[in-house]
Design an enzyme around this catalytic site. Structure first.
Site, PDB file in Angstrom:
ATOM      1  N   TYR A   1     -35.453  66.307 -41.509  1.00 39.12           N
ATOM      2  CA  TYR A   1     -36.269  67.387 -42.144  1.00 39.12           C
ATOM      3  C   TYR A   1     -35.252  68.204 -43.071  1.00 39.12           C
ATOM      4  O   TYR A   1     -35.788  68.504 -44.038  1.00 39.12           O
ATOM      5  CB  TYR A   1     -36.859  68.349 -40.924  1.00 39.12           C
ATOM      6  CG  TYR A   1     -37.753  69.601 -41.336  1.00 39.12           C
ATOM      7  CD1 TYR A   1     -38.779  69.309 -41.755  1.00 39.12           C
ATOM      8  CD2 TYR A   1     -37.238  70.660 -41.481  1.00 39.12           C
ATOM      9  CE1 TYR A   1     -39.827  70.318 -42.177  1.00 39.12           C
ATOM     10  CE2 TYR A   1     -37.771  71.892 -42.040  1.00 39.12           C
ATOM     11  CZ  TYR A   1     -39.136  71.618 -42.280  1.00 39.12           C
ATOM     12  OH  TYR A   1     -39.883  72.788 -42.782  1.00 39.12           O
TER      13      TYR A   1
ATOM     14  N   LYS B   1     -35.843  68.442 -47.089  1.00 37.24           N
ATOM     15  CA  LYS B   1     -36.097  69.768 -47.747  1.00 37.24           C
ATOM     16  C   LYS B   1     -34.939  70.128 -48.742  1.00 37.24           C
ATOM     17  O   LYS B   1     -35.206  70.494 -49.871  1.00 37.24           O
ATOM     18  CB  LYS B   1     -36.130  70.770 -46.768  1.00 37.24           C
ATOM     19  CG  LYS B   1     -37.197  70.900 -45.858  1.00 37.24           C
ATOM     20  CD  LYS B   1     -38.711  70.884 -46.638  1.00 37.24           C
ATOM     21  CE  LYS B   1     -39.990  70.915 -45.815  1.00 37.24           C
ATOM     22  NZ  LYS B   1     -41.131  70.799 -46.384  1.00 37.24           N
TER      23      LYS B   1
HETATM   24  N1  LIG Z   1     -44.346  77.126 -40.426  1.00 33.99           N
HETATM   25  C1  LIG Z   1     -43.149  77.292 -40.583  1.00 33.99           C
HETATM   26  O1  LIG Z   1     -42.528  78.447 -40.043  1.00 33.99           O
HETATM   27  C2  LIG Z   1     -42.428  76.881 -42.051  1.00 33.99           C
HETATM   28  C3  LIG Z   1     -41.019  77.201 -42.133  1.00 33.99           C
HETATM   29  C4  LIG Z   1     -40.179  76.491 -43.292  1.00 33.99           C
HETATM   30  C5  LIG Z   1     -41.098  75.732 -43.971  1.00 33.99           C
HETATM   31  N2  LIG Z   1     -42.301  75.299 -43.880  1.00 33.99           N
HETATM   32  C6  LIG Z   1     -42.990  74.343 -44.654  1.00 33.99           C
HETATM   33  O2  LIG Z   1     -44.200  74.663 -44.950  1.00 33.99           O
HETATM   34  C7  LIG Z   1     -45.262  73.538 -45.075  1.00 33.99           C
HETATM   35  C8  LIG Z   1     -46.468  73.851 -44.106  1.00 33.99           C
HETATM   36  O3  LIG Z   1     -45.928  73.764 -42.999  1.00 33.99           O
HETATM   37  P1  LIG Z   1     -46.797  74.417 -41.498  1.00 33.99           P
HETATM   38  O4  LIG Z   1     -46.026  74.966 -40.569  1.00 33.99           O
HETATM   39  O5  LIG Z   1     -48.258  74.693 -42.161  1.00 33.99           O
HETATM   40  O6  LIG Z   1     -47.108  72.590 -41.322  1.00 33.99           O
HETATM   41  P2  LIG Z   1     -48.023  72.071 -40.204  1.00 33.99           P
HETATM   42  O7  LIG Z   1     -47.309  70.894 -39.311  1.00 33.99           O
HETATM   43  O8  LIG Z   1     -48.916  73.019 -39.590  1.00 33.99           O
HETATM   44  O9  LIG Z   1     -49.102  71.199 -41.213  1.00 33.99           O
HETATM   45  C9  LIG Z   1     -48.928  70.232 -41.854  1.00 33.99           C
HETATM   46  C10 LIG Z   1     -50.076  69.326 -42.364  1.00 33.99           C
HETATM   47  O10 LIG Z   1     -49.740  68.353 -42.963  1.00 33.99           O
HETATM   48  C11 LIG Z   1     -50.600  67.355 -42.548  1.00 33.99           C
HETATM   49  N3  LIG Z   1     -50.199  65.962 -42.525  1.00 33.99           N
HETATM   50  C12 LIG Z   1     -49.377  65.458 -41.693  1.00 33.99           C
HETATM   51  N4  LIG Z   1     -48.922  64.038 -41.853  1.00 33.99           N
HETATM   52  C13 LIG Z   1     -49.653  63.768 -42.986  1.00 33.99           C
HETATM   53  C14 LIG Z   1     -49.895  62.601 -43.595  1.00 33.99           C
HETATM   54  N5  LIG Z   1     -49.238  61.722 -43.127  1.00 33.99           N
HETATM   55  N6  LIG Z   1     -50.585  62.610 -44.725  1.00 33.99           N
HETATM   56  C15 LIG Z   1     -51.493  63.623 -45.131  1.00 33.99           C
HETATM   57  N7  LIG Z   1     -51.364  65.002 -44.471  1.00 33.99           N
HETATM   58  C16 LIG Z   1     -50.462  64.992 -43.138  1.00 33.99           C
HETATM   59  C17 LIG Z   1     -50.988  67.604 -41.190  1.00 33.99           C
HETATM   60  O11 LIG Z   1     -52.166  67.117 -40.870  1.00 33.99           O
HETATM   61  C18 LIG Z   1     -51.272  69.115 -41.433  1.00 33.99           C
HETATM   62  O12 LIG Z   1     -52.483  69.812 -41.768  1.00 33.99           O
HETATM   63  C19 LIG Z   1     -44.354  72.492 -44.656  1.00 33.99           C
HETATM   64  O13 LIG Z   1     -43.740  71.945 -45.822  1.00 33.99           O
HETATM   65  C20 LIG Z   1     -43.193  72.884 -43.716  1.00 33.99           C
HETATM   66  O14 LIG Z   1     -41.999  72.219 -44.049  1.00 33.99           O
HETATM   67  C21 LIG Z   1     -43.156  75.916 -42.861  1.00 33.99           C
END
Ligand SMILES: NC(=O)c1ccc[n+]([C@@H]2O[C@H](COP(=O)([O-])OP(=O)(O)OC[C@H]3O[C@@H](n4cnc5c(N)ncnc54)[C@H](O)[C@@H]3O)[C@@H](O)[C@H]2O)c1
Length: 273
Positions: free
Chosen positions: A159, A163
């Site tokens: 991860y 990133k």
């Molecule tokens: N939530 C946080 O605190 C946080 C912090 C830092 C960065 N991020 C980044 O923000 C972005 C969104 O995060 P989130 O927390 O909403 O993530 P999440 O895990 O809730 O959502 C990810 C989405 O990607 C989809 N997905 C997974 N595998 C897939 C595949 N093979 N093909 C197509 N779609 C697929 C899932 O179905 C889901 O809808 C990500 O890139 C994450 O790394 C989130």
């Protein structure tokens, strides 16, 4: 401020991983600002719910099933969206997959899915999108990265690497796509409570975690999905027309803190000012 800079009427926006979480909030935000949105996700059930909600609020949206871990799928996804909507103006590479496994528990499968969905798919979706945006006179791409590109937290090495790879990819693509009037930027969230987790985060049996989470931010609170969406909207807006290859960190100051002060148990509150 010219509010029309933040309108996206007639624009087509593709958001990966937008069936739920931050991606759904980003898709909704663009939709509310006038765009037509392509919900691209592996989770059909969640995507159908998302689509229903978007349409009920008057947003034109379509769902495209895609497994971004598979070869050729990111490119097919872009083609399908262009076939359906006739164009593509904005691509948001937001999907993530994989588990946060510790060093000694990690597996090759976890490494592969994390890297393929989080990093490789972003590149190949963008590679497909660039000639299309070029033929339309320009476009915008935003990669959703993370503070994990800069600091090390517990969990998956892949991860963190995916990133930090996105950061360099953002700059690479910005240089190569810039002459085609395509801007490429990234947004790096910190600790974000997604819309669907808000009630759980605020529940009374969560006070200890909530307090600790809030205290470790200079702004003394966690972030919300909308704040990530707002940064993405800004980067794609006319207000950011001379910004490319850049990253906006949306973390309430989490990673810039005085670690030595934290070590000595001193926290920066308004009392210190
Ligand atoms: N939530 C946080 O605190 C946080 C912090 C830092 C960065 N991020 C980044 O923000 C972005 C969104 O995060 P989130 O927390 O909403 O993530 P999440 O895990 O809730 O959502 C990810 C989405 O990607 C989809 N997905 C997974 N595998 C897939 C595949 N093979 N093909 C197509 N779609 C697929 C899932 O179905 C889901 O809808 C990500 O890139 C994450 O790394 C989130």
């Amino acid at each position: 401020m010219d509010k029309s800079n933040f309108r996206f009427d007639d624009k087509v926006v593709l958001v990966t991983g937008s069936a739920g979480g931050i991606g759904k909030t980003i898709a909704t935000a663009f939709g509310k600002a006038g765009a037509r949105v392509a919900i691209c996700d592996i989770n059909r059930v969640a995507a159908e719910t998302c689509l229903k909600e978007l349409r009920e609020s008057g947003i034109e949206a379509m769902y495209f099933a895609v497994d971004l871990s598979k070869k050729g799928e990111p490119q097919r996804m872009v083609s399908d969206v262009v076939d359906a909507f006739g164009k593509l103006d904005i691509l948001i590479n937001n999907a993530r997959a994989g588990e946060r496994l510790e060093l000694l528990e990690d597996t090759e499968e976890n490494w592969d899915i994390t890297m393929s969905v989080g990093l490789k798919a972003s590149y190949f979706a963008t590679q497909k999108a660039i000639p299309i945006m070029d033929s339309q006179g320009g476009g915008n791409i935003v990669n959703i990265s993370s503070v994990s590109a800069h600091v090390i937290s517990s969990g998956s090495a892949a991860y963190h690497v995916s990133k930090s790879g996105l950061s360099q990819l953002t700059k690479y693509l910005a240089v190569h796509a810039g002459p085609k009037n395509i801007r490429v930027n990234s947004v790096s969230p910190g600790l974000i409570v997604q819309d669907e987790h808000r009630n759980r985060f605020k529940s009374s049996d969560n006070v200890n975690y909530r307090t600790r989470a809030e205290q470790c931010h200079p702004l003394k609170r966690v972030g919300y999905s909308q704040e990530v969406a707002d940064a993405a909207l800004f980067l794609c807006s006319k207000a950011a027309s001379f910004i490319t290859g850049q990253e906006i960190i949306v973390d309430g100051g989490l990673i810039i803190q005085d670690q030595w002060a934290l070590l000595s148990n001193k926290t920066h509150t308004t009392d210190n000012i």
